[in-house]
Design an enzyme around this catalytic site. Structure first.
Site, PDB file in Angstrom:
ATOM      1  N   ASP A  54       0.834  -1.205   0.000  1.00 36.94           N
ATOM      2  CA  ASP A  54       0.000   0.000   0.000  1.00 36.94           C
ATOM      3  C   ASP A  54       0.868   1.254   0.000  1.00 36.94           C
ATOM      4  O   ASP A  54       0.558   2.247  -0.667  1.00 36.94           O
ATOM      5  CB  ASP A  54      -0.924  -0.001   1.223  1.00 36.94           C
ATOM      6  CG  ASP A  54      -1.832  -1.209   1.270  1.00 36.94           C
ATOM      7  OD1 ASP A  54      -2.294  -1.645   0.203  1.00 36.94           O
ATOM      8  OD2 ASP A  54      -2.075  -1.727   2.382  1.00 36.94           O
TER       9      ASP A  54
ATOM     10  N   HIS B   3      -5.463  -3.428   5.446  1.00 34.99           N
ATOM     11  CA  HIS B   3      -4.884  -3.828   4.164  1.00 34.99           C
ATOM     12  C   HIS B   3      -5.955  -4.372   3.221  1.00 34.99           C
ATOM     13  O   HIS B   3      -5.783  -5.403   2.595  1.00 34.99           O
ATOM     14  CB  HIS B   3      -3.789  -4.871   4.401  1.00 34.99           C
ATOM     15  CG  HIS B   3      -3.043  -5.285   3.160  1.00 34.99           C
ATOM     16  ND1 HIS B   3      -2.398  -4.380   2.329  1.00 34.99           N
ATOM     17  CD2 HIS B   3      -2.841  -6.510   2.600  1.00 34.99           C
ATOM     18  CE1 HIS B   3      -1.839  -5.033   1.319  1.00 34.99           C
ATOM     19  NE2 HIS B   3      -2.096  -6.326   1.448  1.00 34.99           N
TER      20      HIS B   3
END
Length: 349
Positions: free
Chosen positions: A184, A211
């Protein structure tokens, strides 16, 4: 020459959130050092193979153990021919799992099934949850002191599953369990650099939360170098970062998920863990860990200082923009549900 070029690229990509000693913490900063064993569980898979290659290139690794239910002897033979420091061994099947784990300093878990078009990370839960549980039972027996880097999705749930397994075994240390959210961060850096017209290797963007989907919250207000991007562009960058996995799944048209970029991100985070273990100062990365930053969310991703025992300090979120404050409120219910789902699975199975 090619090896030097690749390692140079990795070196440039590991600038973290505390820049004063970034040069000292580059990927290829040491050609020798303490003996460090890294085990990759799921090493023959789409993430596992490129991750095995990247960890073979890391000079901090002296021993590389590659484990999977099939295919690892070939992967190990292939990777072992690369002329770098670490010795490589392949292990296949449950009967060899203990030997693969014993003596490990860092264990990376990309094992499980990948995402397919139309699948969410939650769709992966039933299969991957069982895989993660069985691997963590073995870790608690054979390598209870290792740092565990969880890549298997859904990370928002698999990390709590691992924690519960380790608690039952009496080996849980919250400082040594990490959900790898580095991809990310990698995506946020890349997308931000493109819009801000700055060199991507100079960019830092913290990403907090979880996530998956809206639980991924990039803090572009804290991004450096600063760029006065309009609000609509920040919203679009946030959405693209949250949907990065889906973007790759759709682009591969049913033939895979984000394997190469995930392997890269996994290698970057494992490298940070190794540097912390070796006593390198000021190693800071974002990771999904046990946390008290947000009430009622026992696991949360934020900037974490890494050291000789794993987590040295979970850092505060810092100032948030109004848009980020809204995003933080929006993610809480989904992240809490995912955490509870993992805990309930571990308790019931």
């Amino acid at each position: 020459m090619r090896t030097q070029l690749l390692m140079s690229a990795l070196r440039r990509s590991t600038a973290t959130f505390s820049s004063p000693s970034a040069a000292a913490r580059s990927f290829a900063s040491a050609s020798s050092g303490p003996e460090r064993k890294v085990a990759i569980l799921g090493a023959a898979g789409g993430i596992g193979q490129p991750l095995s290659l990247l960890m073979k290139l890391n000079p901090l690794v002296s021993s590389l153990a590659l484990y999977d239910i099939a295919g690892t002897p070939g992967v190990a033979a292939d990777v072992s021919h690369i002329n770098t420091r670490s010795e490589v061994k392949g292990y296949v099947g449950e009967e060899q799992l203990g030997e693969a784990l014993e003596g490990s300093d860092v264990i990376i878990i990309p094992a499980g099934v990948p995402r397919k078009p139309g699948m969410t990370r939650d769709d992966l839960f039933n299969i991957n949850a069982g895989i993660v549980k069985s691997l963590c039972i073995a870790i608690s027996k054979y390598a209870p002191n290792a740092l565990v880097n969880m890549i298997s999705n859904p990370v928002n749930s698999t990390v709590p599953i691992a924690a519960e397994v380790f608690k039952k075994a009496g080996t849980y240390d919250e400082k040594k369990l990490f959900g790898v959210t580095t991809l990310d961060v990698v995506r946020a850096k890349t997308f931000y650099a493109g819009k801000a017209k700055v060199a991507v290797e100079e960019v830092n963007v913290p990403v907090v939360g979880g996530h998956a989907g809206i639980t991924i919250l990039p803090l572009f207000s804290q991004a450096t170098p600063k760029a006065n991007l309009p609000g609509e562009e920040i919203k679009a960058l946030t959405k693209r970062t949250q949907d990065g996995g889906t973007e790759v799944v759709e682009a591969k048209a049913g033939k895979g998920s984000a394997t190469l970029s995930m392997a890269y991100a996994g290698a970057i985070f494992a490298d940070a863990c190794l540097k912390g273990l070796n006593g390198v100062p000021d190693v800071v990365e974002c990771s999904y860990v046990q946390s008290s930053i947000i009430p009622d969310l026992p696991f949360f991703s934020s900037k974490v200082k890494l050291g000789k025992n794993g987590v040295e300090e979970v850092l505060d979120l810092g100032p948030l923009s109004d848009f980020e404050k809204q995003g933080l409120e929006s993610l809480k219910a989904e992240l809490k549900s995912s955490i509870e789902k993992g805990i309930k699975f571990a308790e019931a199975n």
